[in-house]
Structure formats: structure tokens, C-alpha cells
Scaffold this active site. Sequence first.
Site, PDB file in Angstrom:
ATOM      1  N   VAL A  99       0.858  -1.174   0.000  1.00 60.12           N
ATOM      2  CA  VAL A  99       0.000   0.000   0.000  1.00 60.12           C
ATOM      3  C   VAL A  99       0.899   1.231   0.000  1.00 60.12           C
ATOM      4  O   VAL A  99       1.712   1.396   0.914  1.00 60.12           O
ATOM      5  CB  VAL A  99      -0.935   0.026   1.227  1.00 60.12           C
ATOM      6  CG1 VAL A  99      -1.793   1.294   1.220  1.00 60.12           C
ATOM      7  CG2 VAL A  99      -1.822  -1.222   1.270  1.00 60.12           C
TER       8      VAL A  99
ATOM      9  N   VAL B 248      -2.573  -3.348   5.026  1.00 61.21           N
ATOM     10  CA  VAL B 248      -1.150  -3.642   4.924  1.00 61.21           C
ATOM     11  C   VAL B 248      -0.822  -5.016   5.525  1.00 61.21           C
ATOM     12  O   VAL B 248       0.076  -5.704   5.048  1.00 61.21           O
ATOM     13  CB  VAL B 248      -0.297  -2.543   5.595  1.00 61.21           C
ATOM     14  CG1 VAL B 248       1.148  -2.646   5.138  1.00 61.21           C
ATOM     15  CG2 VAL B 248      -0.834  -1.170   5.263  1.00 61.21           C
TER      16      VAL B 248
ATOM     17  N   LEU C 218      -6.100 -15.099  12.464  1.00 62.01           N
ATOM     18  CA  LEU C 218      -7.361 -15.026  11.753  1.00 62.01           C
ATOM     19  C   LEU C 218      -7.261 -13.988  10.647  1.00 62.01           C
ATOM     20  O   LEU C 218      -6.616 -12.948  10.800  1.00 62.01           O
ATOM     21  CB  LEU C 218      -8.490 -14.663  12.716  1.00 62.01           C
ATOM     22  CG  LEU C 218      -8.939 -15.779  13.665  1.00 62.01           C
ATOM     23  CD1 LEU C 218      -9.784 -15.221  14.794  1.00 62.01           C
ATOM     24  CD2 LEU C 218      -9.703 -16.854  12.905  1.00 62.01           C
TER      25      LEU C 218
ATOM     26  N   LEU D 268     -17.512 -18.525  16.972  1.00 63.85           N
ATOM     27  CA  LEU D 268     -16.072 -18.745  17.128  1.00 63.85           C
ATOM     28  C   LEU D 268     -15.933 -20.180  17.612  1.00 63.85           C
ATOM     29  O   LEU D 268     -15.772 -20.459  18.801  1.00 63.85           O
ATOM     30  CB  LEU D 268     -15.462 -17.779  18.154  1.00 63.85           C
ATOM     31  CG  LEU D 268     -15.682 -16.279  17.923  1.00 63.85           C
ATOM     32  CD1 LEU D 268     -14.861 -15.473  18.930  1.00 63.85           C
ATOM     33  CD2 LEU D 268     -15.269 -15.895  16.513  1.00 63.85           C
TER      34      LEU D 268
ATOM     35  N   ILE E 213     -12.956 -21.534  19.855  1.00 68.64           N
ATOM     36  CA  ILE E 213     -12.947 -20.923  21.181  1.00 68.64           C
ATOM     37  C   ILE E 213     -14.136 -21.409  21.995  1.00 68.64           C
ATOM     38  O   ILE E 213     -14.022 -21.673  23.192  1.00 68.64           O
ATOM     39  CB  ILE E 213     -12.954 -19.387  21.071  1.00 68.64           C
ATOM     40  CG1 ILE E 213     -11.849 -18.920  20.121  1.00 68.64           C
ATOM     41  CG2 ILE E 213     -12.776 -18.743  22.437  1.00 68.64           C
ATOM     42  CD1 ILE E 213     -10.477 -19.448  20.450  1.00 68.64           C
TER      43      ILE E 213
END
Length: 596
Positions: free
Chosen positions: A25, A51, A423, A478, A481
Site C-alpha cells: 500500500v 497492509v 485469523l 467462534l 474458542i
Amino acid sequence: MAKMKAIEAAVRVLEKEGVTVAFGVPGAAINPLYAAMKDHGGIGHILARHVEGASHMAEGYTRAVAGNIGVCIGTSGPAGTDMITGLYSASADSIPILCITGQAPRSRLHKEDFQAVDIASIAKPVTKWATTVLEPAQVPRAFQQAFHLMRSGRPGPVLIDLPIDVQLAEIEFDIDTYEPLPAYKPAASRKQAEKAIEMLNESERPLLVSGGGVINADASELMVELAEILNVPVIPTLMGWGTIPDDHPLMVGMCGLQTSHRYGNANMLASDFVFGIGNRWANRHTGSVEVYTKGRKFIHVDIEPTQIGRVFAPDYGIVSDAKAALEQFVAVAKEWKAAGKLKCRKAWVAECQGRKNSVEYLRKTNFDNVPMKPQRVYQCMNRTLDRDTTYVSTIGLSQIAGAQFLHVYKPRNWINCGQAGPLGWTTPAALGVRVADPKRKIVALSGDYDFQFMIEELAVGAQFKLPYVHVLVNNSYLGLIRQAQRAFSIDYCVQLAFDNINMDEGEATRGYGVDHVKVVEGLGCKAIRVHRAEDFAPAMEQAEAWMAEHKTPVVIECILERVTNISMGAEIDNVVEFEDLATEKADAPSALALLD
């Protein structure tokens, strides 16, 4: 010698080192690099939407093809800090990527200038080298050193930080005589190879463990050759998956607490000798050292000296690049076989194959539930996708179940960030793989939260015509988790579900929250939603047609039941099976042993 700006010299060095594309970027402090790349014309650029996404694209690019080194670019301040996650992921898995950041002028570095941060100090713990270049004449040599370090010893990432006035300063540099520095790689000796083969030959039930270092060294064929000469079974780690084809008779399963096969754990527990090459003894592979090592002797081969004995002390350690070591091992093994010195392993191999081919050691996948169980999705993938498919995945129940049920037949056909597991990694990494190889069949695999983390990067695939299939398994949770929270008797703050007011009252996915199909379409890509197993193959056919027509990513969203617990445990001898196991062939029709 020719006079040029320091940043122009840097671009020419990048070209000499084999760089043809970068991900990044632009920004004020790094614009001189972009100007130099535009003038040069030989280095393409993929504009990321975040980024961090650029850093993961660079990772995917490196991991896809042997010899590749991905390059990611950002401006000063938060651009560099955003790329720390990519640097950590690359460092953890021994993946070389080059991160280039812009920086405030040298005179402003200690004056709290706008977006001036000591990114080199921040990046040092997760790089092989991180430096802010303060002298313009050092710029080309900093890049030369970066590539030398990334290729030498244990591969890993490097960050080069360039103050804007350093980039713009004029220097003298002779690019015509520039040569990359030779990489240093330790190599096993003949004596070490002889001792290792002798120790293995003395055992009764040996296994080879093939790690990610074998793939990094582009040595998978040598690993298979060694296994075949010795007639010794192989257990790949998750990062080494594909070093030996899943359907090879000597591939006897993966071992571990999560990403493992029941027969793989059983074969490991039955062994008395383990010969690890290019692996880390990661805890998701071993569980506790006590259980993993009990009753077994170990050899450990690794390119990094400090890895030997880090997790536990092996009976014999060898510091070596995996390819160099395997060349020696193969040479010695061939001589021993010709001389009739190798033990016959037919009974041991048959025992291991027996577990792999027994219904007793298979998990059930043939569920007919609607919403679908995830196991059935992977059965559909096995039935629909061919052996040349490259899978890209990161973390979560989707990745764990994928490793338990999918099949991989070639090195670099399972592209996974192992230790870090951030993630959002999957989408940008898959795009990086596509840039590295415009032709291969790529299928990314995500749960809904991984998918949502960096969903904006799909627009990159639309803009730059980077088609691939993204299988999204959506339980609006999730999931990993939530499953871990069982130990605390809670189900807290892990639900992603809500009633989406933009869906019709009767729509089956209204309560699942985010309408991924609409979001994907809004980003310029195509998506299709699957509720039933019989609709998966037609969806894949439609995805292939859309990719051919539009050259964009296509998402296949599979709606899952909200709660499914995937097999895992605290020890390799105590993996908990939450769902039904197979009792007959029809329960697991896409398992390796039962494929027709």
C-alpha cells in the site's frame, strides 16, 4: 560508476535477486520506492486493501513455489506495525519474506514526527534482521544482506526501514557487477548419516517424521525415496503434509492433538523409534513430551542448531538443511540395502497400513443433517476436488477438521500458517498463491470469523483478476474458542449470530448474522450458498464457470449446524471423539482406504 538515487539502486537489487512482484500500500514516506518501481517497470505490484493483508499475500507467494521470496511494502508508522503479524507468521514457520517500510527523515526520528515509530525495534523479535538504514550508500548492501539472510540457515523474514531522505539521496552504485551472496546452509556429514541409519536399523518399529523443513528445502522426493529404500512408514507434520502423498502405502497418518488421524496417533504410539527431519516437535503434534517420548528413541535433524533439544533432548541430533541431510541418508541407505544390511520391515509396515485401512480407525463423515455437519462438507470436497488441488487455510475448527478429513498428495498443496495462526490469513494468502502460480487449482478453507477478518482483500482478487475458490463453512460461531470454553463451563462472547434485518423473515440464514453472499458480491466477486450436501458439487461446477468467465474469486458458503465439536484432546493417547465414529464403509466413503 553510475550515479542514482539510493532507492533506484534498491529496486535494481530487487530485480537481481529475482523479485518480479510486490504486495503493498503506497504512502507518503514510501512514495520514492513506488516512483522508482514505476520508472523501472520490471516489478509488478498488487495493491492490498490492508497492509497486514499485503504481508500475508507475500507469505502465500513464498509458500507456493520453491525459491520464491515475497515482498510487502508499506509506509511509515502504522503500516509497519500492521505488518508485524505477517512477519510473526513468517518467522514462526521459517518463511522468507521481505518487508520494506518508509520512515520519517533522519532529522525527525527522535522528535515524535508524524507516523515516525522505531519499527526496526518493534520487528526484531519476529524477524531474522530488522534495520533502519541511516546511510544512503548502505541501501543496496542492506538489500543484498537481507536476501543473504533470508536464504541462509533457517529461512525467515527481514524488515528494511528507509527514511525518506535516505531513499532520495544520490549514491554511486555499479549494478552491472552485482551478484547475490551465496546462501549458507549447514549440511550433514557422511559419518552423521551412517550413525543415523545405523540407529534406525537397530530399532524394530521405526517411523520417519517429515516436517515443514523438508518442503522449505524442496526435498520431498528425497524423503519419499528414503522411506522407500528403508521401507519405513512416514508421519508428516501439519507443515510437512504433502511431502509424501496421502495414498502412498508408507504414509501412515498425521499425529497430534487436533490435526491428526486416529490411525496416525495409533501408529506413533506403537513405534519404538522416531526419525524427525525438518520438524519442530510442535506441541499440537506431540502433546506432552512424557507421552510422546515414552518407550521411543529419537533422531532430530534441523537446519537451526538451537532447535535441537529445544522441546526435548533427542538421542541423536544433526544440524543440517533437510535436503543436504536427505541426500546423505539416501546414499547410505542405498549402500546398506545393496549390501543386504537393512532390516526387513514388511510386518511393521503391514501393521501400520492395517490401521490406516481399517474402518475401526475412521471418523464418520456421511451425515445427512441439515444444516450440515462440517464432516459432510469435507466428504463433499474429497468427492469433488482432484488430487492436484492446493488447499489454503489458517486456524479454527475448519482447519482442524480439514486436516482430519481432506487429502493432500503433493508438497505445497497444503498451505497453512502453522504456529501463529492469525485469523484473516487465508484470503490474502490464497491471493498470494494465485499470483505465484496463475494456473493451479486453489481452494481456500475458512470458518466465518477467519473469513470476516480480512474479507476486504477479496476486492484485490476482483481488481487484479486473481480467481480461486473459497469454501466458507459458516456456523456463526467462534467454534474453536467455544469448544475450548467447555473446560470453563461457559459459552461466552463467542456467538456471531444475530437476526439480519436485511434478510426475509423466513430465510434460513437470517439468524446467522452477516450475509456473506451480499458482502462478497459488493466486493466485486461471486458467491453461492449451499444448504445441502447434494448441492455442493453443482456449486463447485458453477464456481469453475464463474472463474472462467469473470476471473474473480468465488465463495461457496456452506451453512453448518451451529454447534459441532471436532475431535481433539490433551494427549495423543487421549483424543476425545465427540461425534460418531465409522462402523462400516458407508460411514466414511471418502476416506483414503475406501476411495473407489
